[in-house]
Scaffold this active site. Sequence first.
Site, PDB file in Angstrom:
ATOM      1  N   CYS A  49      -6.198  -2.549  -0.101  1.00 58.86           N
ATOM      2  CA  CYS A  49      -5.953  -1.381  -0.937  1.00 58.86           C
ATOM      3  C   CYS A  49      -6.558  -1.638  -2.322  1.00 58.86           C
ATOM      4  O   CYS A  49      -6.234  -2.651  -2.955  1.00 58.86           O
ATOM      5  CB  CYS A  49      -4.452  -1.112  -1.066  1.00 58.86           C
ATOM      6  SG  CYS A  49      -4.083   0.220  -2.241  1.00 58.86           S
ATOM      7  N   ASP A  56      -4.550  -3.742   4.185  1.00 62.66           N
ATOM      8  CA  ASP A  56      -4.420  -2.556   5.027  1.00 62.66           C
ATOM      9  C   ASP A  56      -4.839  -2.945   6.434  1.00 62.66           C
ATOM     10  O   ASP A  56      -5.821  -3.670   6.616  1.00 62.66           O
ATOM     11  CB  ASP A  56      -5.329  -1.424   4.524  1.00 62.66           C
ATOM     12  CG  ASP A  56      -4.811  -0.795   3.241  1.00 62.66           C
ATOM     13  OD1 ASP A  56      -3.584  -0.663   3.102  1.00 62.66           O
ATOM     14  OD2 ASP A  56      -5.645  -0.425   2.394  1.00 62.66           O
ATOM     15  N   GLU A  72     -24.979  -3.438  19.178  1.00 60.86           N
ATOM     16  CA  GLU A  72     -24.573  -4.664  19.871  1.00 60.86           C
ATOM     17  C   GLU A  72     -23.168  -5.031  19.391  1.00 60.86           C
ATOM     18  O   GLU A  72     -22.887  -4.999  18.195  1.00 60.86           O
ATOM     19  CB  GLU A  72     -25.594  -5.768  19.559  1.00 60.86           C
ATOM     20  CG  GLU A  72     -25.451  -7.004  20.401  1.00 60.86           C
ATOM     21  CD  GLU A  72     -24.420  -7.965  19.873  1.00 60.86           C
ATOM     22  OE1 GLU A  72     -23.728  -8.589  20.705  1.00 60.86           O
ATOM     23  OE2 GLU A  72     -24.264  -8.073  18.640  1.00 60.86           O
ATOM     24  N   TYR A  90      -9.049   4.302   2.682  1.00 64.48           N
ATOM     25  CA  TYR A  90      -9.237   4.648   4.104  1.00 64.48           C
ATOM     26  C   TYR A  90     -10.376   5.641   4.296  1.00 64.48           C
ATOM     27  O   TYR A  90     -11.238   5.462   5.162  1.00 64.48           O
ATOM     28  CB  TYR A  90      -7.977   5.294   4.690  1.00 64.48           C
ATOM     29  CG  TYR A  90      -6.715   4.490   4.695  1.00 64.48           C
ATOM     30  CD1 TYR A  90      -6.714   3.104   4.740  1.00 64.48           C
ATOM     31  CD2 TYR A  90      -5.485   5.138   4.663  1.00 64.48           C
ATOM     32  CE1 TYR A  90      -5.527   2.391   4.759  1.00 64.48           C
ATOM     33  CE2 TYR A  90      -4.297   4.433   4.686  1.00 64.48           C
ATOM     34  CZ  TYR A  90      -4.319   3.057   4.731  1.00 64.48           C
ATOM     35  OH  TYR A  90      -3.158   2.355   4.758  1.00 64.48           O
TER      36      TYR A  90
END
Length: 141
Positions: A49, A56, A72, A90
């Site tokens: 955060c 988080d 890959e 986020y």
Amino acid sequence: YIRNLKSMKKFNPIKTDPNKTRLLEVFDNSFPRRNYLIIHRASEFTSVCPKTGQPDFGVIIISYIAAKKCVELKSLKYYLQSFRNEGIFYENVINRILDDLVGLLKPKWMEVKGEFSLRGGVNSTIIARHGKIKDENYRQK
């Protein structure tokens, strides 16, 4: 309480590396004419955060219909792990992952979904998409 939230000391985590995509490797899609759905689920995603410095935790689900290239998996794992000590919201991390993968793979369609763990009684799900699918059967519910 709101006044205290605004004055909360900002944590100074490591800054994002704009060259993070160098960790990603691709390979040729053997079936570029077929629209098939590829889903990668990273169950142990961590970042920090940027306000509090607290870790988080979340699940990142990357779904896409490849054009000429596929990502890959080992390189994708290292790329996602590179966010571990990065202070990023986020919304920013999900859109960053989408932008980086779309720029590298140029898929027909892609969705990046982050399901983040409960914190303070609130959990968050962030979804970012690129492109359109003609066949609705490919969309995840």
